[in-house]
Write a protein that holds these residues in place. Structure first.
Motif, short mmCIF file in Angstrom:
data_model
loop_
_atom_site.label_atom_id
_atom_site.label_comp_id
_atom_site.label_asym_id
_atom_site.label_seq_id
_atom_site.Cartn_x
_atom_site.Cartn_y
_atom_site.Cartn_z
N ALA A 200 0.83 -1.20 0.00
CA ALA A 200 0.00 0.00 0.00
C ALA A 200 0.87 1.26 0.00
O ALA A 200 0.57 2.23 -0.70
CB ALA A 200 -0.93 -0.01 1.20
N ASP A 201 1.97 1.22 0.77
CA ASP A 201 2.87 2.37 0.80
C ASP A 201 3.54 2.57 -0.56
O ASP A 201 3.68 3.69 -1.05
CB ASP A 201 3.94 2.19 1.88
CG ASP A 201 3.33 2.13 3.27
OD1 ASP A 201 2.22 2.68 3.46
OD2 ASP A 201 3.97 1.53 4.16
N TRP A 202 3.98 1.49 -1.14
CA TRP A 202 4.63 1.56 -2.45
C TRP A 202 3.67 2.11 -3.50
O TRP A 202 4.03 2.97 -4.29
CB TRP A 202 5.11 0.17 -2.85
CG TRP A 202 5.71 0.11 -4.22
CD1 TRP A 202 6.96 0.48 -4.59
CD2 TRP A 202 5.06 -0.34 -5.40
NE1 TRP A 202 7.13 0.29 -5.93
CE2 TRP A 202 5.98 -0.22 -6.46
CE3 TRP A 202 3.79 -0.84 -5.68
CZ2 TRP A 202 5.68 -0.57 -7.76
CZ3 TRP A 202 3.50 -1.20 -6.97
CH2 TRP A 202 4.43 -1.05 -7.99
N GLN B 133 1.09 4.02 -3.00
CA GLN B 133 0.84 5.43 -2.72
C GLN B 133 1.97 6.30 -3.27
O GLN B 133 1.72 7.36 -3.84
CB GLN B 133 0.68 5.65 -1.20
CG GLN B 133 0.35 7.07 -0.82
CD GLN B 133 -1.00 7.51 -1.38
OE1 GLN B 133 -1.92 6.71 -1.52
NE2 GLN B 133 -1.11 8.77 -1.70
N THR B 134 3.22 5.87 -3.12
CA THR B 134 4.33 6.66 -3.66
C THR B 134 4.28 6.73 -5.18
O THR B 134 4.57 7.77 -5.77
CB THR B 134 5.69 6.09 -3.21
OG1 THR B 134 5.80 4.74 -3.64
CG2 THR B 134 5.85 6.17 -1.70
N ARG C 270 1.55 6.62 -6.99
CA ARG C 270 0.45 7.54 -7.33
C ARG C 270 0.88 9.00 -7.16
O ARG C 270 0.54 9.86 -7.95
CB ARG C 270 -0.76 7.25 -6.46
CG ARG C 270 -1.51 6.04 -6.88
CD ARG C 270 -2.74 5.87 -6.03
NE ARG C 270 -3.49 4.69 -6.43
CZ ARG C 270 -4.47 4.17 -5.74
NH1 ARG C 270 -4.85 4.72 -4.60
NH2 ARG C 270 -5.10 3.10 -6.17
N GLU C 271 1.61 9.25 -6.07
CA GLU C 271 2.08 10.62 -5.82
C GLU C 271 3.03 11.08 -6.93
O GLU C 271 2.99 12.23 -7.34
CB GLU C 271 2.75 10.70 -4.47
CG GLU C 271 1.77 10.58 -3.32
CD GLU C 271 2.46 10.48 -1.96
OE1 GLU C 271 3.70 10.46 -1.92
OE2 GLU C 271 1.73 10.39 -0.96
N GLN D 61 0.92 12.00 -9.96
CA GLN D 61 0.19 13.26 -9.80
C GLN D 61 1.13 14.46 -9.86
O GLN D 61 0.77 15.52 -10.35
CB GLN D 61 -0.57 13.27 -8.48
CG GLN D 61 -1.73 12.30 -8.46
CD GLN D 61 -2.39 12.23 -7.11
OE1 GLN D 61 -1.94 12.84 -6.14
NE2 GLN D 61 -3.49 11.47 -7.04
#
Length: 138
Positions: A124-126, A128-129, A131-132, A135
């Motif tokens: 999940a952390d990976w 999220q990074t 996706r960031e 963006q």
């Protein structure tokens, strides 16, 4: 006129053919086909059993090299876990290329405790990074 004579000559022969129709298929024929099918399936299972007995029950690989597990990522992409002596190799396979992605001691698997200690990032952390990053590029 010739046409009507020709048609009338054919009609009696087709009528005779309809009268001499073959009888339906009997129950004995169905029974015989069923037993033949069961015999063939039984022979397949017996051959599989005999092949396992001859090979010693090994599924994949022999000697110091064995395929432990694998997963398909796409129609032509796979990740495979291979045991080589006292190591496990995580191998990525794509058309025209095979790469070692990671090596592990034999029998070790990453646990939730290792991920909590920071040895392995959580998925999940990976995600999220990633996706960031996406963006931030927009």
């Amino acid at each position: 006129m010739l046409r009507t004579v020709f048609i009338s000559a054919l009609l009696p022969s087709t009528a005779l053919a309809a009268d001499a129709a073959a009888p339906g298929i009997g129950a004995g024929t169905y029974l015989q086909a069923t037993f033949a099918l069961l015999l063939i399936v039984g022979l397949l299972f017996a051959a599989t059993w005999a092949a396992r007995k001859v090979s010693g029950g090994k599924r994949f690989g022999q000697g110091n090299l064995r395929v432990i597990s694998g997963i398909a990522l796409g129609p032509k992409e796979r990740i495979v876990l291979v045991e080589v002596e006292e190591q496990w190799l995580v191998i990525g396979i794509v058309p025209g290329q095979i790469r070692t992605l990671h090596t592990l001691p034999k029998g070790s698997t990453p646990t939730a405790g290792n991920a909590a200690e920071g040895a392995l990032p959580a998925f999940a952390d990976w995600l999220q990074t990633i996706r960031e990053r996406g963006q931030g590029a927009q």
